[in-house]
Motif scaffolding. Structure first.
Motif, PDB file in Angstrom:
ATOM      1  N   TRP A 113       6.343  -3.738   7.743  1.00 60.64           N
ATOM      2  CA  TRP A 113       5.445  -5.252   8.141  1.00 60.64           C
ATOM      3  C   TRP A 113       6.232  -6.057   8.343  1.00 60.64           C
ATOM      4  CZ3 TRP A 113       0.626  -6.748   8.137  1.00 60.64           C
ATOM      5  CH2 TRP A 113      -0.005  -7.897   7.842  1.00 60.64           C
ATOM      6  N   ARG A 154       5.577  11.079  11.213  1.00 55.08           N
ATOM      7  CA  ARG A 154       3.820  11.525  11.308  1.00 55.08           C
ATOM      8  C   ARG A 154       3.844  10.914   9.404  1.00 55.08           C
ATOM      9  NH1 ARG A 154       3.201  17.065  12.888  1.00 55.08           N
ATOM     10  NH2 ARG A 154       4.988  16.779  14.165  1.00 55.08           N
ATOM     11  N   GLY A 205       1.053  -0.786   0.282  1.00 50.78           N
ATOM     12  CA  GLY A 205      -0.254   0.289   0.218  1.00 50.78           C
ATOM     13  C   GLY A 205       1.054   0.894  -0.180  1.00 50.78           C
ATOM     14  N   GLU A 234       3.562   1.375  16.133  1.00 48.04           N
ATOM     15  CA  GLU A 234       2.435   0.553  15.736  1.00 48.04           C
ATOM     16  C   GLU A 234       3.170   0.107  13.570  1.00 48.04           C
ATOM     17  OE1 GLU A 234      -0.839   3.382  16.172  1.00 48.04           O
ATOM     18  OE2 GLU A 234       0.900   3.968  15.297  1.00 48.04           O
ATOM     19  N   VAL A 235       2.978  -1.308  13.724  1.00 48.00           N
ATOM     20  CA  VAL A 235       3.197  -2.489  12.039  1.00 48.00           C
ATOM     21  C   VAL A 235       2.787  -0.792  11.444  1.00 48.00           C
ATOM     22  CG1 VAL A 235       3.132  -3.361  10.877  1.00 48.00           C
ATOM     23  CG2 VAL A 235       2.881  -3.753  13.244  1.00 48.00           C
ATOM     24  N   GLU A 236       3.858  -0.265  10.730  1.00 51.80           N
ATOM     25  CA  GLU A 236       3.725   0.747   9.281  1.00 51.80           C
ATOM     26  C   GLU A 236       3.208   1.527  10.441  1.00 51.80           C
ATOM     27  OE1 GLU A 236       1.084  -1.628   6.581  1.00 51.80           O
ATOM     28  OE2 GLU A 236       2.859  -2.262   5.511  1.00 51.80           O
ATOM     29  N   GLY A 237       3.931   2.316  11.437  1.00 51.29           N
ATOM     30  CA  GLY A 237       3.623   2.964  11.532  1.00 51.29           C
ATOM     31  C   GLY A 237       4.817   4.110  12.552  1.00 51.29           C
ATOM     32  N   GLY A 238       4.898   5.128  12.626  1.00 50.65           N
ATOM     33  CA  GLY A 238       6.421   5.649  13.177  1.00 50.65           C
ATOM     34  C   GLY A 238       6.005   6.432  14.186  1.00 50.65           C
ATOM     35  N   VAL A 239       7.399   7.079  14.866  1.00 53.85           N
ATOM     36  CA  VAL A 239       7.501   7.233  16.150  1.00 53.85           C
ATOM     37  C   VAL A 239       8.791   8.653  15.869  1.00 53.85           C
ATOM     38  CG1 VAL A 239       6.491   6.236  17.355  1.00 53.85           C
ATOM     39  CG2 VAL A 239       8.886   6.126  17.869  1.00 53.85           C
ATOM     40  N   ILE A 284       3.238   8.322   6.154  1.00 51.46           N
ATOM     41  CA  ILE A 284       2.009   6.820   6.315  1.00 51.46           C
ATOM     42  C   ILE A 284       3.505   5.730   5.534  1.00 51.46           C
ATOM     43  CG2 ILE A 284       0.744   6.193   4.720  1.00 51.46           C
ATOM     44  CD1 ILE A 284      -1.208   8.045   4.362  1.00 51.46           C
ATOM     45  N   VAL A 285       3.730   4.973   5.720  1.00 48.52           N
ATOM     46  CA  VAL A 285       4.441   4.426   5.429  1.00 48.52           C
ATOM     47  C   VAL A 285       3.509   2.488   4.580  1.00 48.52           C
ATOM     48  CG1 VAL A 285       6.602   1.967   6.383  1.00 48.52           C
ATOM     49  CG2 VAL A 285       5.568   3.928   7.785  1.00 48.52           C
ATOM     50  N   GLY A 286       4.552   3.152   3.024  1.00 47.75           N
ATOM     51  CA  GLY A 286       4.888   2.249   2.195  1.00 47.75           C
ATOM     52  C   GLY A 286       5.238   1.479   1.537  1.00 47.75           C
ATOM     53  N   SER A 287       5.400   0.529   0.153  1.00 45.92           N
ATOM     54  CA  SER A 287       5.914  -0.330  -0.755  1.00 45.92           C
ATOM     55  C   SER A 287       5.771   0.417  -1.664  1.00 45.92           C
ATOM     56  CB  SER A 287       6.096  -1.343  -1.056  1.00 45.92           C
ATOM     57  OG  SER A 287       5.054  -1.572  -1.463  1.00 45.92           O
ATOM     58  N   ALA A 345       6.132   8.474   3.069  1.00 48.37           N
ATOM     59  CA  ALA A 345       5.414   9.700   2.810  1.00 48.37           C
ATOM     60  C   ALA A 345       5.693  10.956   3.096  1.00 48.37           C
ATOM     61  CB  ALA A 345       3.965   9.775   1.693  1.00 48.37           C
ATOM     62  N   THR A 404      -2.641   3.769  11.256  1.00 51.73           N
ATOM     63  CA  THR A 404      -1.228   4.096  10.198  1.00 51.73           C
ATOM     64  C   THR A 404      -2.519   3.879   8.850  1.00 51.73           C
ATOM     65  OG1 THR A 404      -1.169   2.023  10.221  1.00 51.73           O
ATOM     66  CG2 THR A 404       0.387   2.854  11.516  1.00 51.73           C
ATOM     67  N   ASP A 442       6.073  -0.450  21.043  1.00 55.00           N
ATOM     68  CA  ASP A 442       5.224   1.890  21.444  1.00 55.00           C
ATOM     69  C   ASP A 442       5.199   1.560  19.491  1.00 55.00           C
ATOM     70  OD1 ASP A 442       5.629   1.237  23.763  1.00 55.00           O
ATOM     71  OD2 ASP A 442       7.720   2.301  23.606  1.00 55.00           O
ATOM     72  N   TYR A 489       9.370   2.874   2.159  1.00 49.23           N
ATOM     73  CA  TYR A 489       9.432   4.078   1.769  1.00 49.23           C
ATOM     74  C   TYR A 489       8.489   5.200   2.935  1.00 49.23           C
ATOM     75  CZ  TYR A 489       5.319   4.879  -0.492  1.00 49.23           C
ATOM     76  OH  TYR A 489       3.878   4.654  -1.447  1.00 49.23           O
TER      77      TYR A 489
END
Ligand code: SRM
Ligand SMILES: Cc1cc2nc3c(=O)[nH]c(=O)nc-3n(C[C@H](O)[C@H](O)[C@H](O)COP(=O)(O)OP(=O)(O)OC[C@H]3O[C@@H](n4cnc5c(N)ncnc54)[C@H](O)[C@@H]3O)c2cc1C
Ligand code: SF4
Ligand code: FES
Lengths: 848, 132
Positions: free
Chosen positions: B38, B59, A517, B18-23, B61-64, B76, A544, B16, B74
């Motif tokens: 993932w 903050r 995605g 999230e999967v496909e998240g960032g801090v 969005i993580v994607g491929s 965005a 997310t 802490d 990556y």
């Protein structure tokens, strides 16, 4: 010496008179002539072809000249003025108020409904079906009545009958001929049509001659038939044909045709060289044409003649398709096989109620005409085949067999006339998409730019096919994939999610997509899930997927801080709440501004301040205003009848009710609305995705408006609605949009993208043509019932709150990148170049 | 030789992020964005977005994205959506722009951020991309 300007007078401002003036302006006739248009009706020209939709859309939507005046100052429009006589010798026209001299005179007086010469036609409750005023009178009469009858079972008679039925009357159709639409369909087609019409609840009486209208105390009570039968009716509409309005020409001694109509030559010139006649009042070669397309062609021919061109009118396509009744009937070309040697190819399915006939030339090579009843989908392709004479395929039956190709794959030659109403050929359509300079990028754009499809609409499927084929041939197939991860449109994705009941992105991308995605498909999936489930957007794995602003329930600003915008429904706010906003802004040092959406924005909040600010706001009775979401923003209001001396309804209360009803609804793009208390329109409702304007009788609902980069005015969907119906229509409209629009497509381009545009939308929303009404309303009811405030819910959940920190290992250290200056006593972001480091001295906590 | 272990900063637990998240984390005074993919890989980039000049990359969005036949993980930017390769910090939309990256490790469920790995640091022009 300067040339003397000439005067051209047009009598009649109907569809054809209007087209004539348009062509005269476009083609430079007004450079040499002053044009005076005299129209008897009090309104400017309107779409008479679409007259029946007046009941749904109102007069404004039908108008062909909504501003009531032409932009060209050399055209003068005199409405509500009847020409009483013409004098070709002195070149003068007479009105009640005086005379006007002309150099050229164009008669465009149209036709009048024929009322048979029988007793009783002057009783109260007898009507004809030609003008908006006729329809208003019919509507008023129907309000207190139970039964109605239409005399005449032709194309217009059936339209009128359908209208009576829609007005709630038990409706009879009385036709003299042995079948309905006798001019267009043959015996078997007529029988099939009758079955369809009866299934709609109409009573059909064929071979029935009306001998008198019966009445009591001056009011109609019914129709007396020749065979003695009595058809009861409190409303009677005569639709037994039309007669050209040629009285002015007759009285002036001009030649008229044997069967009526002003006799004109191939250039549409009457027996006087300076008088021309066009449209339904004219009879080129002795024949009158009761359709708009030939009239338009005549208008062009006269402009051509007056500007020295060679154009001639040599007859026209009389193809017709029944509109509005919900029954497909079409008839085109030589429908009755009168050409010597013509062959007929018939497909009939009594069970399904379809009858299709093709008339083919003796050598089997060309299509001459045909009749379609029950399923007229092939009409759009068959009609141009007739007019352009292209060769038939080897198996012509495929064109009408149910599983056949429907002819859609057949290549039409360039010169094939695709739109007969506006005389647009295939080559012209291709030119609009292929040209270098400002090419059209969609069928809707072609309709706007070329006129093809803008009148009766029956050619739209073919226009669409031509445009799509052209794009495909260019390898430019309009790619509707969402992104590299999903080879489907948002609407398809919506269906997939609904059918499978998915609740997580993982499941969806694994089953229907590829990869992990991106910033395009994740927010799209998030929006689809939110529309269907109405869960908290920060719930579990949903977080997310959210776009920047949704992820923090606030609007990110250029320096990484956020704007906080609580809901102020309808723009109404108490002094107490206003004070709270001031106090919060002061205590957190926020920049305060009144927005364009009638509310207040508090800007400059750091991410870790957001929960603290929300706490204060929620405690004071505020909730999220969804300024960040692709969802309902605001419903602007005006003060309306409560305060305003002009207001006719309580627009503020309605705006608040609507904002509270649709708040939080996640949608393909943001949604804005407004409610004005009267036509002065102080709430700018017509620049909104759905706008409501009060009328004396209720509310007018406008749809598809927006400001922004490409402003569009909203158009009337339905008029004079009571509040309950209004809400029902908006429910359906919004849910249909949520389901079927593309990602980031606002309502205006979405409506354009529907095949049939606004008319189609009206069929779905108002007529419930897809039978989706209850389902859409239920989906909205579910949304309304499950609404909750996202801010309050976040404050109640430590898991969600954990994200609102500046740094995961130093939650209270402010981001050093953010700094402010002061302007006009308030903060503003300061420009900072390059990353700011705090140095290694700041203590950070160990991981929990 | 690899950097001395002393420069590895523990920032949070793997759970802490999230999967496909960032801090965002403070590492030696600098704002670092730490992402989890993932496949449970952890990457760290500078949090500073050179396009918008704000400290916000964590903050995004993580994607491929498929690039050169492989799936590139990556992020965005939340501001104007420019994509940055999580492994190299390279901007995928503008070859002249990249952000610093940091070494990462997960030990006993704790995420550690190590020394800066590259120093390419150029500012890009801010293109007008799709608004919110
Ligand atoms: C705050 C406000 C300007 C103001 O100070 O008055 C505003 C601010 C933004 N507008 Fe707007 N718009 C604001 C009223 C409008 C209006 C006027 C109105 O609503 O009556 C319009 C034109 C009407 C319309 O939308 O049809 C408007 C047309 C846009 C557009 C263009 C939409 C389009 O279809 O072309 C965008 C871009 C987009 O949505 O993609 C946009 C996008 C934005 C964003 C969200 C851009 C962004 O992502 O940062 C801005 C958010 C800044 C912030 O954090 O507050 N804003 N924006 C107004 C908030 C109204 C409210 O109370 O919710
Ligand atoms: C219900 C309905 C459905 C129809 N459906 C279709 C369809 O599907 N397809 C199709 O092709 N056609 C259809 N038609 C026919 C189409 O509307 C007409 O062909 C078209 O309107 C003719 O245009 P016109 O300008 O010649 O006449 P009109 O539109 O009638 O205009 C003539 C105008 O001249 C004015 N006028 C007359 N005498 C004077 C005078 N002495 N002084 C000043 N003004 C004068 C009249 O008041 C009128 O406004 C339909 C008509 C009706 C009523
Ligand atoms: S729209 Fe009409 S009712 Fe509302 S404030 Fe304006 S004038 Fe008054
Ligand atoms: S054929 Fe009527 S609009 Fe094209």
């Amino acid at each position: 010496m300067a040339h003397q300007r000439k005067t051209l007078v047009v009598v009649g401002h109907g569809m054809v008179g209007h087209r004539f003036v348009q062509a005269a302006v476009e083609r430079g006739l007004t450079e040499t002539h002053d044009v005076v248009v005299v129209g008897q009706e009090t309104r400017a020209a309107y779409d008479r072809v679409g007259l029946t939709s007046f009941f749904e859309v109102g007069a404004e939507a039908l108008s062909l000249l909504p501003t009531g005046a032409y932009d060209d100052p050399r055209v003068r429009l005199l409405l509500g003025t009847e020409v009483l006589g013409i004098n070709p010798e002195q070149r003068r026209v007479h009105f009640a108020e005086g005379d006007l001299e002309y150099d050229e005179l164009v008669l465009a007086t149209g036709a009048a409904p024929f009322v048979p010469p029988i007793a009783g036609t002057d009783l109260d409750g007898c009507f004809v079906y030609r003008t908006i005023e006729d329809l208003e009178a019919i509507r008023d009469a129907a309000a207190g009545a139970r039964v109605g009858a239409v005399v005449g079972g032709g194309l217009l008679g059936l339209e009128a009958a359908n209208a009576l039925a829609q007005l709630g009357l038990e409706t009879h159709v009385v036709e003299m001929a042995p079948r309905l639409m006798a001019v267009q369909v043959d015996a078997v087609g007529g029988a099939t049509l009758t079955r369809h019409v009866e299934r709609l609840g109409l009573h059909v009486h064929c071979e029935a001659m009306t001998s008198a209208v019966t009445g009591e105390a001056g009011r109609v009570t019914g129709l007396e038939l020749r065979d003695g039968e009595h058809v009861p009716a409190e409303v009677v509409v005569f639709s037994a044909g039309i007669r050209p309005r040629d009285a002015l020409a007759r009285a002036a001694g001009l030649d008229v045709a044997e069967r009526g109509g002003v006799l004109v030559d191939e250039q549409c010139r009457t027996s006087d060289p300076h008088v021309w006649a066009i449209g339904e009042c004219a009879a080129p070669a002795g024949r009158m044409y009761g359709l708009v397309a030939p009239g338009y062609a005549m208008a062009e021919v006269v402009v051509d003649a007056l500007t020295g061109g060679p154009g001639t009118f040599t007859g026209a396509d009389m193809s017709t398709k029944l509109k509005l009744l919900g029954v497909d009937v079409a008839s085109f070309g030589d429908a009755f096989a009168t050409t010597p040697g013509a062959l007929e190819l018939v497909f009939s399915d009594a069970v399904a109620g379809t009858y299709k006939k093709l008339v083919i030339s003796e050598d089997g090579r060309t299509l001459l005409g045909g009749i379609l009843v029950g399923d007229a989908t092939a009409y759009g392709v068959l009609r141009p085949m007739v007019s352009s004479g292209i060769a038939l395929p080897d198996n012509p039956e495929e064109l009408i067999l149910p599983a056949g190709r429907g002819g859609a794959e057949l290549g039409l030659p360039d010169e094939a006339q695709v739109c007969s109403c506006n005389d647009v050929t295939k080559a012209q359509i291709v030119d609009h998409v292929a040209r270098e300079d400002a090419p059209c990028d969609s069928p809707a754009c072609v309709t706007r730019c070329s006129g093809a499809g803008s009148t009766c609409g029956s050619c739209k499927p073919v226009v669409k096919k031509i445009v799509e084929d052209w794009f495909a041939a260019q390898g430019r197939e309009v790619d509707t994939s969402l992104c590299e991860h999903f080879a489907m449109t948002r609407a398809e994705l919506f269906e997939v999610v609904a059918i499978h009941g998915y609740t997580r992105f993982d499941e969806i991308v694994a089953a229907h997509g590829t990869g992990r995605g991106c910033e395009v498909c994740k927010p799209a999936v998030a929006s689809v899930l939110a529309s269907q489930l109405n869960h908290h957007v920060l719930e579990g794995p949903q977080r997310t997927l959210q776009d920047t602003n949704d992820a923090y329930l606030a609007n990110i600003q250029k320096n990484g801080t956020y704007g906080v915008m609580p809901r102020i429904a309808g723009g109404e706010i108490t002094p107490e709440k206003l004070i709270v906003l001031g106090e919060v802004a002061r205590d957190f040092g926020l920049y305060t501004k009144i927005t364009g959406g009638q509310r207040i924005d508090l800007l400059g909040a750091r991410v870790e301040q957001l929960p603290l600010i929300w706490r204060r706001l929620v405690d004071a009775g505020f909730e999220s205003g969804h300024a960040y979401g692709k969802s309902l923003r605001t419903v602007k209001s005006c003060v309306g009848s409560t305060w305003c001396r002009y207001g006719v309804q309580d627009s503020t209360s309605l705006a608040i009710m609507l904002e509270e009803r649709y708040r939080g609804l996640r949608s393909p793009h943001k949604l804005k609305s407004g409610v004005s208390g009267c036509a002065r329109e102080c709430a700018e409702a017509r620049s909104k995705d759905f706008g409501i304007i009060a009328t004396e009788k209720g509310w007018n609902l406008y749809v598809g408006g927006n400001g922004g980069a490409s402003p569009v005015h909203a158009r009337l969907l339905a008029g004079d609605l009571d509040t309950e119906t209004l809400v029902r229509y908006i429910d359906r409209y919004l849910m249909y949009y949520v389901r079927t629009a593309d990602r980031l497509q606002r309502t205006a381009p979405w409506i354009e993208s529907l095949e049939g545009g606004l008319d189609r939308l009206r069929e779905v929303v108002v007529d419930d043509a897809l039978g989706l009404g209850t389902e859409l309303e239920a989906a909205m009811a579910r949304h309304v019932d499950t609404y909750f405030d996202e801010w309050a819910a976040t404050l109640d959940d430590p898991d969600k709150l954990a994200r609102f920190v500046s740094f995961v290992n130093a939650p209270d250290v402010p981001d050093p990148q953010i700094s402010f200056t002061t302007t006009r006593d308030q903060v503003q972001p300061a420009e900072v170049d390059g990353p700011v480091s705090l140095g290694a001295t700041i203590p950070v906590g160990a991981p929990r | 030789m690899s950097a001395p272990t002393a420069t590895w900063t523990p920032v949070c637990r793997l759970g802490d992020i999230e999967v496909e998240g960032g801090v965002a984390a403070l590492v030696e005074g600098r704002a670092v964005a730490v992402f989890r993919t993932w496949a449970d890989e952890v990457f760290a980039l500078s949090n500073y977005d050179p396009f918008s000049r704000a400290s916000v990359l964590s903050r995004g969005i993580v994607g491929s994205r498929t690039s050169g036949g492989e799936a590139v993980p990556y992020v965005a930017s939340p501001m104007h959506k420019q994509a940055f390769d999580l492994r190299s910090g390279q901007c995928l939309d503008d070859a002249t722009v990249g952000v610093p990256t940091y070494g990462t490790r997960v030990e006993d469920g704790v995420v550690l951020v190590g020394p800066e790995r590259t120093t390419q640091r150029e500012t890009g022009q801010e293109p007008g991309t799709e608004d919110e």
